[in-house]
Write a protein that holds these residues in place. Structure first.
Motif, PDB file in Angstrom:
ATOM      1  N   SER A 177       3.506  -3.934   3.318  1.00  0.00           N
ATOM      2  CA  SER A 177       3.224  -5.143   4.105  1.00  0.00           C
ATOM      3  C   SER A 177       3.421  -6.784   3.131  1.00  0.00           C
ATOM      4  O   SER A 177       3.772  -6.448   1.716  1.00  0.00           O
TER       5      SER A 177
ATOM      6  N   THR B  41       4.577   2.744   2.642  1.00  0.00           N
ATOM      7  CA  THR B  41       4.337   1.281   3.696  1.00  0.00           C
ATOM      8  C   THR B  41       4.546  -0.194   3.199  1.00  0.00           C
ATOM      9  O   THR B  41       3.644  -0.540   1.761  1.00  0.00           O
TER      10      THR B  41
ATOM     11  N   ASP C 248       1.118   5.593  -0.485  1.00  0.00           N
ATOM     12  CA  ASP C 248       0.184   6.761  -0.101  1.00  0.00           C
ATOM     13  C   ASP C 248       0.930   8.183  -0.567  1.00  0.00           C
ATOM     14  O   ASP C 248       2.058   7.885  -0.489  1.00  0.00           O
TER      15      ASP C 248
ATOM     16  N   SER D  49       3.244  -9.016   7.823  1.00  0.00           N
ATOM     17  CA  SER D  49       3.298  -7.809   8.734  1.00  0.00           C
ATOM     18  C   SER D  49       4.229  -7.363   8.543  1.00  0.00           C
ATOM     19  O   SER D  49       4.288  -6.576  10.132  1.00  0.00           O
TER      20      SER D  49
ATOM     21  N   VAL E 116      -8.084  -2.301  11.089  1.00  0.00           N
ATOM     22  CA  VAL E 116      -7.638  -1.001  10.510  1.00  0.00           C
ATOM     23  C   VAL E 116      -6.321  -1.027   9.415  1.00  0.00           C
ATOM     24  O   VAL E 116      -6.425   0.088   8.536  1.00  0.00           O
ATOM     25  N   ASP E 117      -5.135  -1.118  10.190  1.00  0.00           N
ATOM     26  CA  ASP E 117      -4.101  -0.655   9.291  1.00  0.00           C
ATOM     27  C   ASP E 117      -2.600  -1.392  10.608  1.00  0.00           C
ATOM     28  O   ASP E 117      -1.539  -1.222   9.870  1.00  0.00           O
ATOM     29  N   HIS E 118      -3.807  -2.854  11.121  1.00  0.00           N
ATOM     30  CA  HIS E 118      -2.521  -3.699  11.658  1.00  0.00           C
ATOM     31  C   HIS E 118      -3.265  -4.577  11.399  1.00  0.00           C
ATOM     32  O   HIS E 118      -4.441  -4.939  11.678  1.00  0.00           O
TER      33      HIS E 118
ATOM     34  N   TRP F  97      -6.886  -8.643   9.282  1.00  0.00           N
ATOM     35  CA  TRP F  97      -6.605  -7.151   9.735  1.00  0.00           C
ATOM     36  C   TRP F  97      -7.656  -6.533  10.201  1.00  0.00           C
ATOM     37  O   TRP F  97      -8.566  -6.441  10.378  1.00  0.00           O
TER      38      TRP F  97
ATOM     39  N   ARG G 220       0.507  -1.139  -0.464  1.00  0.00           N
ATOM     40  CA  ARG G 220      -0.396   0.091  -0.051  1.00  0.00           C
ATOM     41  C   ARG G 220       0.516   1.059  -0.118  1.00  0.00           C
ATOM     42  O   ARG G 220       1.794   1.468   0.638  1.00  0.00           O
TER      43      ARG G 220
END
Length: 108
Positions: free
Chosen positions: A12, A10, A5, A38, A50-52, A48, A3
């Motif tokens: 994974s 980041t 941005d 990850s 939200v963010d981890h 998963w 992913r």
């Protein structure tokens, strides 16, 4: 999985095979032949959040190979030995595990 941005990068990674991705109650679950996802120790099953990734504890000696879900439970095809031959199905409601024997004559 990767992913990206504009503000940060980041990365994974999964160290082996993911056999199934399934959504259950708004969360994504990954199952397969992996020990880490990850950077998180999650042997065979992770969610998963939200963010981890969060590891999901499996019953001892169980490996999961595929998954499907309905609104109440996730169902996993499992093997409890090193042959990979399906032994049963596991049902997970988000808290508790229960097993379902395979029908007679089932060939994975």
């Amino acid at each position: 999985m990767q992913r990206r941005d504009q503000s940060q990068q980041t990365r994974s990674t999964v160290t082996a095979l993911v056999h199934s991705l399934v959504e259950f109650r708004g969360k994504l679950y990954a199952c397969g032949e992996f020990e880490r996802i990850s950077g998180v120790n999650a042997p065979g099953l992770a969610r998963w959040d939200v963010d981890h990734w969060t590891p999901i504890s499996l019953p001892p000696g169980v490996r999961v190979f595929s998954a499907v879900a309905n609104e109440r439970k996730i169902f996993f095809r499992i093997s409890s030995d090193t042959t990979g031959i399906p032994k049963a199905l596991l049902r997970f409601d988000g808290i508790r595990w229960s097993s379902i024997p395979l029908p007679k004559g089932y060939i994975g």
